[in-house]
Design a protein around this motif. Structure first.
Motif, PDB file in Angstrom:
ATOM      1  N   ASN A 157       0.808  -1.220   0.000  1.00  0.00           N
ATOM      2  CA  ASN A 157       0.000   0.000   0.000  1.00  0.00           C
ATOM      3  C   ASN A 157       0.846   1.277   0.000  1.00  0.00           C
ATOM      4  O   ASN A 157       0.317   2.368   0.115  1.00  0.00           O
ATOM      5  CB  ASN A 157      -0.981   0.000   1.181  1.00  0.00           C
ATOM      6  N   LEU A 158       2.161   1.148  -0.128  1.00  0.00           N
ATOM      7  CA  LEU A 158       2.999   2.347  -0.285  1.00  0.00           C
ATOM      8  C   LEU A 158       3.007   2.680  -1.773  1.00  0.00           C
ATOM      9  O   LEU A 158       3.513   1.895  -2.577  1.00  0.00           O
ATOM     10  CB  LEU A 158       4.426   2.075   0.212  1.00  0.00           C
ATOM     11  N   ASP A 159       2.418   3.835  -2.143  1.00  0.00           N
ATOM     12  CA  ASP A 159       2.210   4.067  -3.577  1.00  0.00           C
ATOM     13  C   ASP A 159       3.479   4.462  -4.335  1.00  0.00           C
ATOM     14  O   ASP A 159       3.447   4.632  -5.544  1.00  0.00           O
ATOM     15  CB  ASP A 159       1.077   5.075  -3.821  1.00  0.00           C
ATOM     16  N   PHE A 160       4.596   4.593  -3.651  1.00  0.00           N
ATOM     17  CA  PHE A 160       5.853   4.883  -4.370  1.00  0.00           C
ATOM     18  C   PHE A 160       6.676   3.605  -4.586  1.00  0.00           C
ATOM     19  O   PHE A 160       7.820   3.655  -5.035  1.00  0.00           O
ATOM     20  CB  PHE A 160       6.673   5.941  -3.616  1.00  0.00           C
ATOM     21  N   ILE A 161       6.082   2.462  -4.253  1.00  0.00           N
ATOM     22  CA  ILE A 161       6.766   1.168  -4.424  1.00  0.00           C
ATOM     23  C   ILE A 161       6.058   0.356  -5.501  1.00  0.00           C
ATOM     24  O   ILE A 161       4.827   0.338  -5.550  1.00  0.00           O
ATOM     25  CB  ILE A 161       6.677   0.309  -3.133  1.00  0.00           C
ATOM     26  N   GLN A 162       6.818  -0.330  -6.286  1.00  0.00           N
ATOM     27  CA  GLN A 162       6.233  -1.278  -7.227  1.00  0.00           C
ATOM     28  C   GLN A 162       7.024  -2.580  -7.138  1.00  0.00           C
ATOM     29  O   GLN A 162       8.260  -2.544  -7.139  1.00  0.00           O
ATOM     30  CB  GLN A 162       6.299  -0.705  -8.643  1.00  0.00           C
ATOM     31  N   MET A 163       6.309  -3.686  -7.016  1.00  0.00           N
ATOM     32  CA  MET A 163       7.006  -4.979  -6.878  1.00  0.00           C
ATOM     33  C   MET A 163       6.464  -5.970  -7.910  1.00  0.00           C
ATOM     34  O   MET A 163       5.248  -6.095  -8.065  1.00  0.00           O
ATOM     35  CB  MET A 163       6.772  -5.543  -5.475  1.00  0.00           C
ATOM     36  N   HIS A 164       7.371  -6.668  -8.542  1.00  0.00           N
ATOM     37  CA  HIS A 164       6.958  -7.662  -9.540  1.00  0.00           C
ATOM     38  C   HIS A 164       7.842  -8.891  -9.457  1.00  0.00           C
ATOM     39  O   HIS A 164       9.019  -8.791  -9.113  1.00  0.00           O
ATOM     40  CB  HIS A 164       7.069  -7.097 -10.963  1.00  0.00           C
TER      41      HIS A 164
END
Ligand SMILES: Nc1ncnc2c1ncn2[C@@H]1O[C@H](COP(=O)(O)OP(=O)(O)OP(=O)(O)O)[C@@H](O)[C@H]1O
Length: 544
Positions: free
Chosen positions: A445-452
């Motif tokens: 829910n941290l909108d500056f993080i993206q994980m894939h």
């Protein structure tokens, strides 16, 4: 092991060794007589029946907790010494069975300068006596310089075809050196050139690690603890686990293999700074970490990544990789069926991924698109943005400081890595990310993080004039803004590749499923009973 009535049965899978002993008169031991037998249907169990005085001790594994293993002696009395020796011989022979996959000959590299410089003493005091008990023949090499072990391996000075494995006593850096040496030797031996997009070949021998360094991530992630005795016992029992390995290319040239972390931005800056402060010992990492955090630098870059075709598998899916993990087993099986098979895109996750990205895009002024040319697979994505950190991990990277690790649900052998992109953010936001990471708390829910979860990725710093247009939304960028942007984009970080600095920012990375086997069982699921832990782990003893 169980004791019932007049019979005792030892599970040979968890026997470390056997030795003759004098049994004290009043010891509560078991002995056995004429009817004792080796059960042919259960080759790893020997039934024993109690009787008389001379004895031997069987050393077995116990689990005192926190994933640590210890030794415990179970003593048996025999009515005469010849029977005693027959039993010792029979047990030793049984332990040598191919089914156990126990190592008989090892080459041990000890880095005397690892961590607190106690590797040699740790090896002599704690490891060697157990190897001797387990009848393992050891060739001991104390390294004299950086790359000593690597050079010996690449030059084939050790006759690798005659040994069962390599053991490194040291930290992650020492393991990385041995891993790179072994894989390069294997490729050269088959006349394969290590170049951009080549297919590395799995070595025939396994690697064991005895933790003695400042960072012992690989040991912690594969055993659940950084404990010397536990790691020694994992090696002796012949446990094996396949781990994913990345091939890393810089400017389209192969440079090295990596197994834990590739980090640009925060992790790269931290490492580069800490390398100049080796005199501080292990505390240099905390010092340089604080310094990089306060600097809060962000770097422009373009990341292209190929998503895993398994859309159910994601860095936040809460599926832990324990010993006997189904996801890794399936990946290992399909990998051995066809290592060269091109992955078929599942396609299903495309829209989902684009939705997930939208918040991140807003935050980072990034963009996403499908690509053409060599990136035409529909699972390829592109993100352009300004990043505080770009991290890719091939295992959870658990360690003493952060037991959950950088990506707690990353698998050891699923043929994927977890790509974590942290877009430009405030120090408070980044601190939140770091704290949540250290505690293994939810970060999605941290909108500056993206994980894939990805199969491969490439990174390129946006330093070209033509890149300015992709960064700025304006078609005609005013000159003053152009100068400012040019200044910002010319600043680049370095890559932290398993604790080694790669100075060039342009890299591409590809994961190779279970390329290397370690002497380790994996982390045992703490919710299982001890007998279930034994039964879930070793493919050699799969009862199905
Ligand atoms: N005899 C030696 N002298 C100097 N360096 C060595 C020697 N043997 C090995 N090395 C190198 O030392 C580096 C660090 O080793 P290791 O990982 O065992 O220790 P460490 O204390 O955990 O260090 P780090 O945390 O920096 O990785 C490795 O890159 C290895 O190549």
């Amino acid at each position: 092991m169980y004791l019932s009535g007049h019979e005792a049965s030892l599970d040979l899978r968890e026997v470390v060794g056997v030795k003759a002993v004098k049994i004290p008169a009043k010891s509560s031991t078991l002995s056995f007589g004429k009817n004792a037998k080796v059960d042919e249907n259960v080759p790893y169990c020997i039934e024993m029946q109690p009787i008389g005085p001379l004895g031997f001790s069987v050393v077995i594994i116990t689990r005192p907790g926190n994933h640590r293993w210890r030794c415990k002696q179970v003593s048996f009395q025999c009515k005469d010494s010849s029977l005693c020796h027959q039993w010792i011989t029979a047990i030793k022979e049984a332990l040598k069975s191919e089914a156990f996959c126990r190592p008989k000959k090892l080459v041990v590299f000890v880095n005397p300068f690892s961590g607190k410089k106690k590797a040699v003493k740790l090896y002599r005091d704690k490891v060697l006596p157990l190897f001797e008990l387990a009848d393992i023949h050891v060739t001991y090499i104390e390294t004299e310089r950086q790359n000593h072990a690597r050079d010996l391996l690449v030059q084939n000075s050790l006759d690798l075809k005659r040994i069962d494995g390599l053991v490194c006593v040291g930290g992650d850096g020492m393991f990385s050196e041995v891993l790179n040496g072994l894989l390069t030797f294997t490729a050269h031996d088959l006349h394969i050139e290590e170049m951009d997009r080549f297919e590395p070949v799995a070595p025939d021998i396994r690697i064991g690690i005895i933790p003695a360094g400042s960072t012992n991530t690989i040991v912690y992630t594969t055993t659940g603890t950084s404990d010397v005795v536990t790691s020694t016992l994992h090696i002796i029992l012949g446990d094996q686990i396949g781990i994913d390995v990345n091939s890393v290319n810089v400017n389209d040239q192969f440079v090295r293999y990596s197994v834990t972390l590739l980090g640009y931005g925060y992790m790269g800056d931290l490492l580069k700074d800490s390398d100049n402060k080796r005199w501080m010992g292990p505390s240099r990492y905390s010092w340089s970490g604080t310094k990089s955090f306060l600097a809060n630098n962000a770097y422009y870059g373009e990341i292209k990544y190929r998503l895993s075709s398994n859309s159910d598998s994601h860095p936040t899916d809460a599926v832990k990789c324990y010993s006997g993990c189904d996801i890794c087993s399936m990946a290992g099986q399909s990998n051995s069926r066809s290592t060269s098979k091109v992955e078929i895109s599942a396609g299903r996750d495309t829209d989902l991924q684009l939705d997930e990205q939208s918040d991140f895009m807003k935050h980072s002024n990034s963009q996403s698109s499908d690509l053409s040319g060599s990136y035409s697979d529909s699972n390829w994505r592109t993100v352009i943005g300004k990043f505080v950190a770009v991290n890719s991990v091939t295992m959870s990277c658990s360690c003493d400081l952060s037991p959950p690790g950088m990506s707690p649900y990353c698998h050891l052998g699923d043929g994927c890595m977890d790509l974590i992109m942290v877009s430009q953010c405030s120090r408070i936001e980044f601190l939140k990310f770091l704290l949540r990471t250290a505690k293994g708390e939810e970060r999605k829910n941290l909108d500056f993080i993206q994980m894939h979860r990805v199969k491969e990725f490439s990174f390129r710093p946006l330093t070209e004039d033509s890149d300015l247009l992709s960064i700025s939304s304006e078609e005609n960028i005013p000159q003053s803004k152009k100068v400012k942007l040019k200044r910002q984009t010319s600043r680049t970080s370095v890559w932290n590749c398993d604790g080694e600095v790669i100075d060039q920012p342009k890299i591409s990375v590809r994961v190779h499923c279970q390329l290397v086997k370690l002497f380790a069982r994996g982390v045992e699921d703490p919710s299982l009973q001890d007998d279930q832990k034994r039964n879930c782990c070793s493919p050699s003893f799969d009862n199905s």
